[in-house]
Each structure stands twice: as structure tokens, then as C-alpha cells.
Design a protein around this motif. Sequence first.
Motif, mmCIF file in Angstrom:
data_model
loop_
_atom_site.group_PDB
_atom_site.id
_atom_site.type_symbol
_atom_site.label_atom_id
_atom_site.label_comp_id
_atom_site.label_asym_id
_atom_site.label_seq_id
_atom_site.Cartn_x
_atom_site.Cartn_y
_atom_site.Cartn_z
ATOM 1 N N LYS A 18 43.364 11.123 10.802
ATOM 2 C CA LYS A 18 44.170 11.407 9.591
ATOM 3 C C LYS A 18 45.371 12.276 9.711
ATOM 4 O O LYS A 18 46.177 12.599 8.835
ATOM 5 N N LYS A 19 45.673 12.792 10.948
ATOM 6 C CA LYS A 19 46.799 13.596 11.217
ATOM 7 C C LYS A 19 46.614 15.003 10.325
ATOM 8 O O LYS A 19 47.833 15.460 9.673
ATOM 9 N N VAL A 20 45.502 15.555 10.393
ATOM 10 C CA VAL A 20 45.362 17.037 9.522
ATOM 11 C C VAL A 20 45.887 18.106 10.253
ATOM 12 O O VAL A 20 45.668 17.809 11.605
ATOM 13 N N LYS A 21 46.410 18.972 9.889
ATOM 14 C CA LYS A 21 47.325 20.222 10.421
ATOM 15 C C LYS A 21 46.127 20.719 11.284
ATOM 16 O O LYS A 21 44.899 20.911 10.910
ATOM 17 N N LYS A 22 46.578 21.139 12.710
ATOM 18 C CA LYS A 22 45.850 21.927 13.414
ATOM 19 C C LYS A 22 44.881 23.072 13.048
ATOM 20 O O LYS A 22 43.633 23.143 13.132
ATOM 21 N N GLU A 69 43.974 23.557 10.001
ATOM 22 C CA GLU A 69 42.838 23.098 9.071
ATOM 23 C C GLU A 69 41.726 22.513 9.858
ATOM 24 O O GLU A 69 40.772 22.687 9.456
ATOM 25 N N ILE A 70 42.269 21.471 11.061
ATOM 26 C CA ILE A 70 40.989 21.179 11.875
ATOM 27 C C ILE A 70 40.197 22.396 12.501
ATOM 28 O O ILE A 70 38.977 22.098 12.292
ATOM 29 N N ASN A 71 40.942 23.254 12.811
ATOM 30 C CA ASN A 71 40.141 24.539 13.490
ATOM 31 C C ASN A 71 39.365 25.149 12.616
ATOM 32 O O ASN A 71 37.879 25.300 12.911
ATOM 33 N N ARG A 72 39.552 25.244 11.358
ATOM 34 C CA ARG A 72 38.799 25.889 10.339
ATOM 35 C C ARG A 72 37.616 24.918 10.178
ATOM 36 O O ARG A 72 36.458 25.681 10.032
ATOM 37 N N ARG A 73 37.815 23.738 9.715
ATOM 38 C CA ARG A 73 36.741 22.918 9.218
ATOM 39 C C ARG A 73 35.790 22.523 10.470
ATOM 40 O O ARG A 73 34.463 22.552 10.247
ATOM 41 N N VAL A 74 36.289 22.678 11.695
ATOM 42 C CA VAL A 74 35.264 22.375 13.017
ATOM 43 C C VAL A 74 34.533 23.623 12.940
ATOM 44 O O VAL A 74 33.215 23.491 13.016
ATOM 45 N N LEU A 97 30.416 14.633 8.496
ATOM 46 C CA LEU A 97 30.451 15.358 7.224
ATOM 47 C C LEU A 97 31.918 16.078 6.983
ATOM 48 O O LEU A 97 32.286 16.385 6.141
ATOM 49 N N ILE A 98 32.420 16.212 8.336
ATOM 50 C CA ILE A 98 33.783 16.950 8.203
ATOM 51 C C ILE A 98 34.918 16.226 7.426
ATOM 52 O O ILE A 98 35.591 16.595 6.948
ATOM 53 N N ASN A 99 34.657 14.754 7.158
ATOM 54 C CA ASN A 99 35.645 14.205 6.623
ATOM 55 C C ASN A 99 35.259 14.361 4.919
ATOM 56 O O ASN A 99 36.006 13.750 3.976
ATOM 57 N N GLN A 100 34.374 14.960 4.542
ATOM 58 C CA GLN A 100 34.059 15.236 3.235
ATOM 59 C C GLN A 100 33.843 14.007 2.501
ATOM 60 O O GLN A 100 34.065 13.814 1.282
ATOM 61 N N PRO A 101 32.823 13.138 3.010
ATOM 62 C CA PRO A 101 32.486 11.800 2.274
ATOM 63 C C PRO A 101 31.602 12.236 0.882
ATOM 64 O O PRO A 101 31.262 13.266 0.735
ATOM 65 N N LYS A 102 31.905 11.382 0.066
ATOM 66 C CA LYS A 102 30.962 11.364 -1.040
ATOM 67 C C LYS A 102 29.520 10.978 -0.670
ATOM 68 O O LYS A 102 28.592 11.515 -1.548
ATOM 69 N N VAL A 103 29.424 10.005 0.020
ATOM 70 C CA VAL A 103 27.987 9.302 0.461
ATOM 71 C C VAL A 103 28.085 9.424 1.884
ATOM 72 O O VAL A 103 28.872 9.020 2.563
ATOM 73 N N LEU A 104 26.913 9.996 2.353
ATOM 74 C CA LEU A 104 26.502 9.998 3.823
ATOM 75 C C LEU A 104 25.385 9.064 4.214
ATOM 76 O O LEU A 104 24.284 8.817 3.462
#
Length: 376
Positions: free
Chosen positions: A107-111, A113-118, A152-159
Amino acid sequence: MEERKAIVEIKNVNKIFGENHVVHDLDLTIYEGEFLTMLGPSGCGKTTILRMIGGFEELTGGQILVEGERVEEKEPFERNVNTVFQSYALFPHMNIFNNIAYGLKIKKVKKDEINRRVEEMLALVQLNGFEKRFPSQLSGGQKQRVAIARALINQPKVLLLDEPLGALDLKLRKEMQLELKNLQKKLGITFVYVTHDQEEALTMSDRIAIMNQGYLDQLDTPEQVYEKPATRFVADFIGESNIFEATVLKISGEEVSIGLEVGNARGLLEEGTKYELSEMVYACVRPEKVRFSQEEVIGFNLKGIVKEQIYVGNIIKSNIIIANGQTVKISRLNLNEVPKVGETINIYWNLEDVVLMKSRGYQIHTVIENARLGGD
């Protein structure tokens, strides 16, 4: 009481593979923040339903809505749902960090932001410090945590979880059940979970959807599914049951007298149910609810001989043979509360402990008779 918000709506969905009708006219609403389990034997349609929600299988007919929006024509990556597979599906050439970050990089999220969410995901699934390892260096339980973190890292509404614990050994499987349930509660995400394991479904779920040959037989809480099964299939599939074929002999208020092949018994009418005299029914009693005595109990005439006792950890099971050869099972926690092998006992139950269910065969017979006689 606060009204629950529908997150997934399945409306009159059918799925046909060639000549095989896998899912029949399914209507099912899944609510925001709930843990719903699709339960049933192999080939019942549960995984097909999950794949249709996720976009990996096309519908033959019907609609699927996520957050009120139809998704049948959308690609899997366009739906606000993610899937965790039994096989983990991790990339073996990528370390754990890159496996978890994969969706965000696409999704080309900023680096930053990726580090934080991982880092957040690693902490959430208790794998801090594992980011530089590769899948081959992890245990089965750790691989499953990585697969869940990646979803979960993609923050889905449904897993969507397709038998995610199936490859784990029994002890680890039970530990992961509790971890998953706690994780779901903490995040508040809707989990749709597929399994054929009854105990797993009863342990983890807010509601259970029990599938039988492509049909939804019952949708209810674990307690209701166990205590008040809606069909013979559910009674037989969930836990152990004593199921008797019977006919309605007498109805007096809420009480029903039934005739078994080898004796008589009693039960109570469920609210909203009606029976006719001579109607064929099933009577279901759980082994822990069966009672016995040396004397005959009013309204019951059902005798049996105690054939054997089986010790299963802290439960003692007794098998009783009645006159038609059927085995009646009794379960107790205390050795002093079980009958002796070889003795003849009278079998009965509290009226509220038996579940009476309509016989599908009788319903089919009635439809045929009505058609033949020109009735409704």
C-alpha cells in the motif's frame, strides 16, 4: 439494550460446484466486535462461506455486504477483511518483520509508519525481538502468531480465520485458543472462525453457526447450542447425547408424554412449539442430565442393564443397555454417584432437561400426505 451493528450480512447466498450444491440459501448476520464460529464436519460448506466473504470464491447467487456495502464484485484486497489460513502462508525468504510489513509495503505506507505498526503487532502477539528471524526458525505457535499479526496490521474490520490452529498439537492449541479470544476482546475486531472442533467452538465463540450439508442448522450462543439443540444433527454433533425416537402420546398443558420403542417418558414443550398426537419426535438428553433409580418414577417406564463403566479423567461414564439394544450414556463426576455394573436400573430425567425436536422424516411425510390429499 444497545442495538448491535451488522458488520457482515450474508443474504440468500448459494454456491454450486458443478452438480454439487455446497451452500443452500444462507442468511446470516455477523455483528461488529463478535467472535462467530462456523462449525461443522468436513464438506458442510463452512470454509466455502469464509472464502466467499474473503473474495476467494465467487457466489452462485445472493449477496454479501460488509459495512452495508456489497462486495461480491470486489477483489479480495478491495474488501476490508483479512484472512488467516491454517497453512500460515508465510513467505519463507522474508524475515518476520518483512512478513508482517508486507501488506503495508504494497500500500506504499511510509517507512516510519510501517516500523511503528510492526512494533505494535510484535508486542501484541508477544514476539518482540523476533523481527530478524525467518519462518523456518519459529515453532508452529509462533508462525501462527506471525500470520495473525500480518493480517491485523492492515486494521481490517473483519478477520477471517480458516482452521488456524489445526496444525498445532493439543496443548499448544488450547493455549492459542485463549490467546486468540483475549486478542479479539482487546482489539474489538469481528472474528469469523472456521473449525470442525466442537470444544474449540464452545470455548471461544460468542455465537456458533452450525452447518450441516450446506444448510445452517442452528445459530446461537454456545450455551444454547449445547443445552437446546435445534436439530438431531446438532444434538449429535455437539458433545455427547442420548437421542431417542419417540411418538407423542399425550399433551397436558406444557407437559408431553412420549412413547419410546421400549417404554414411556415425559418432557416439556418448548415455547412456541406445537406437537400433534402420534407425531414422531426426537428426545435428546445429555449424559450428565440422565438420572436413575431402583424404583420406577411416575411417567417413566424405561429400564436398562448397566453394561460398563469408563473412567475418563475426572468423569465416570456408565453405558446402559435398554431392551432394544440402544446404549444410554450417563456421566458423573463422583464414583459414588454411578450405578453398579450388572444391575438393572430405571432411567428418567427432570422434565426441563430433555429437548424434544421435530422429526424431519415426519415433516416430509406430512408434506407428501398434504400434497396427495390436496391440503396445504
